[in-house]
Design a protein around this motif. Sequence first.
Motif, mmCIF file in Angstrom:
data_model
loop_
_atom_site.group_PDB
_atom_site.id
_atom_site.type_symbol
_atom_site.label_atom_id
_atom_site.label_comp_id
_atom_site.label_asym_id
_atom_site.label_seq_id
_atom_site.Cartn_x
_atom_site.Cartn_y
_atom_site.Cartn_z
ATOM 1 N N ALA A 349 52.728 18.312 71.214
ATOM 2 C CA ALA A 349 52.887 19.637 71.818
ATOM 3 C C ALA A 349 51.752 20.591 71.483
ATOM 4 N N ARG A 350 51.528 20.858 70.229
ATOM 5 C CA ARG A 350 50.688 21.994 69.830
ATOM 6 C C ARG A 350 49.226 21.848 70.230
ATOM 7 N N THR A 351 48.738 20.642 70.372
ATOM 8 C CA THR A 351 47.329 20.461 70.731
ATOM 9 C C THR A 351 47.132 20.296 72.237
ATOM 10 N N ARG A 352 48.161 20.599 73.024
ATOM 11 C CA ARG A 352 48.064 20.497 74.474
ATOM 12 C C ARG A 352 48.005 21.886 75.105
ATOM 13 N N ALA A 353 47.622 21.926 76.387
ATOM 14 C CA ALA A 353 47.567 23.210 77.091
ATOM 15 C C ALA A 353 48.956 23.769 77.311
#
Length: 531
Positions: A349-353
């Motif tokens: 989740a956190r490293t995605r747009a």
Amino acid sequence: MMDVPLSAWLLLDNARRHHHRTEVVSRLASGKTHRYTYADLATRAHQLMGALDVLGVDPGERVATLAWNSYRHVEAYFGVPCSGRVLHTLNVRLSTDELAFVMNDADDRVVLVDPDFLPVIAQVAPMVPGLRHVVVLDDTAGDLVAGALSYEDLIADRPEIHPQPLIDERAPCGLCYTSGTTGRPKGVVATHRSTYLHAMGVSSGAGMSVGPTDVVLPQVPMFHASAWGLVHAAVGVGAGLVLYGGGLEPEPFVDLLEEERVTIAAGVPTVWLGVAEELANRTNPLRSLRHIVCGGSQPPRSLIDRFQRDFGVPIIQAWGMTETSPLASLAWPQPRMHDWPEEAVLDTARTRAGLPIPGIAISIRDADGDEVPYDGSTMGALHVRGPWVASGYLHGHGAESFTDDGWFDTGDIAVGHPDGYFVIADRTKDLIKSGGEWISSVDMEAALMAMPEVLEAAVIAIPDDRWLERPMACLVLQPGAQVTPEQVRSHLEAHGFARWQLPDRVELITEIPKTSVGKFDKKVLRSRFSA
């Protein structure tokens, strides 16, 4: 259901009536602190409406600002559009020629200018024939610009309540120009309807999750894409608003976060890279901060991990553009991830747009215009549409970016995942095509900035006789650090890059050039190293 026109007036009036004791705190460029309430803000915004009447500014005419983040700028955010005029926020980092271009293109009639930028306006004003008034955001006008007016003198003795004008919700509210990374900047006109809906999207739990119990600090310039909608959202829901003016210095900025008990802050990755070093020298910092929203470019995984691990503050990645008002998606974890290890949440989740905010739709398409499978690997051109997405640029410029079936072609290359998230693989112009195969500069930059020796990294394409293009890594190292090209390539191999993808050149530089809104300016690097 009642058919109530949506407008910026609704946002300001809610704050005036129901949140009049909530504070707006400004750390001014001078270093002084100014504080007052939403009641004061509303009164002065109404006085500005009356002052624009006196100046003879007609409904629909453009009023520009050239200013830092401050309470007076917030007054303009509401006083200008709520009186039926159009607010045009000017980027303080533009050259005089660029400022003259956008002011003429917008046909600005008035400019509200901070004293810091009077020397700039003194040069620009003669280049803008339609400009009728220069208003200095101060107690005095000074003598640098002939005929300039003092803002405080202008609004003094104006009525504290201005009658609400009849405003069509589809009438222009604000004007902001793109950063012009490919040619001249283009104007994006937000309507009252889109501004209101965007503010509601920003305040929602799927957006930045802003409510009346929050204190918000947008370390996003108010001249850049409406400060990501945080000013409109905070005023609309009655959240406390904290503003930092002038060039960023991590120590006073962190002081402000702590002293004003900020719960939500937003800014580009370079802001948080500097803040992290300051936080490392403090004991139990940021006890009130609930989350940070980071956008403008993809934050390094190492930065997201560090804030969560060392400071207990999650960084929520956001994606958007001037053309999307700008907020379009945020990388919130989903409920199924509540018990996951943080490493897994980072990966998923956190490293995605992120996930599009309700109302925003995305379409990832191949060269034939067909949607690609959301399989986590297939890249395509990212298209977007929604009630706060531009349907065209001012004066019809850039029509090729808008499709016949009603979508905006963002110029980004994206990958959709089966779980609903999407990832920005690259900008179209930044993808590296080596021997017919694509290499994502964004992925490589994220891996490089995970090296402890690396402070910043930008990857560009350089010409190659055999492969047409090959990647080159430009690195800014941490103070005192050293690294060799062999170490860089070994690190990338260990992080999943194939040998053919590894950079042919590694250049150590003292600074990566930035655009006027703080993004890495790769066109400058390409010009420097591609000769």
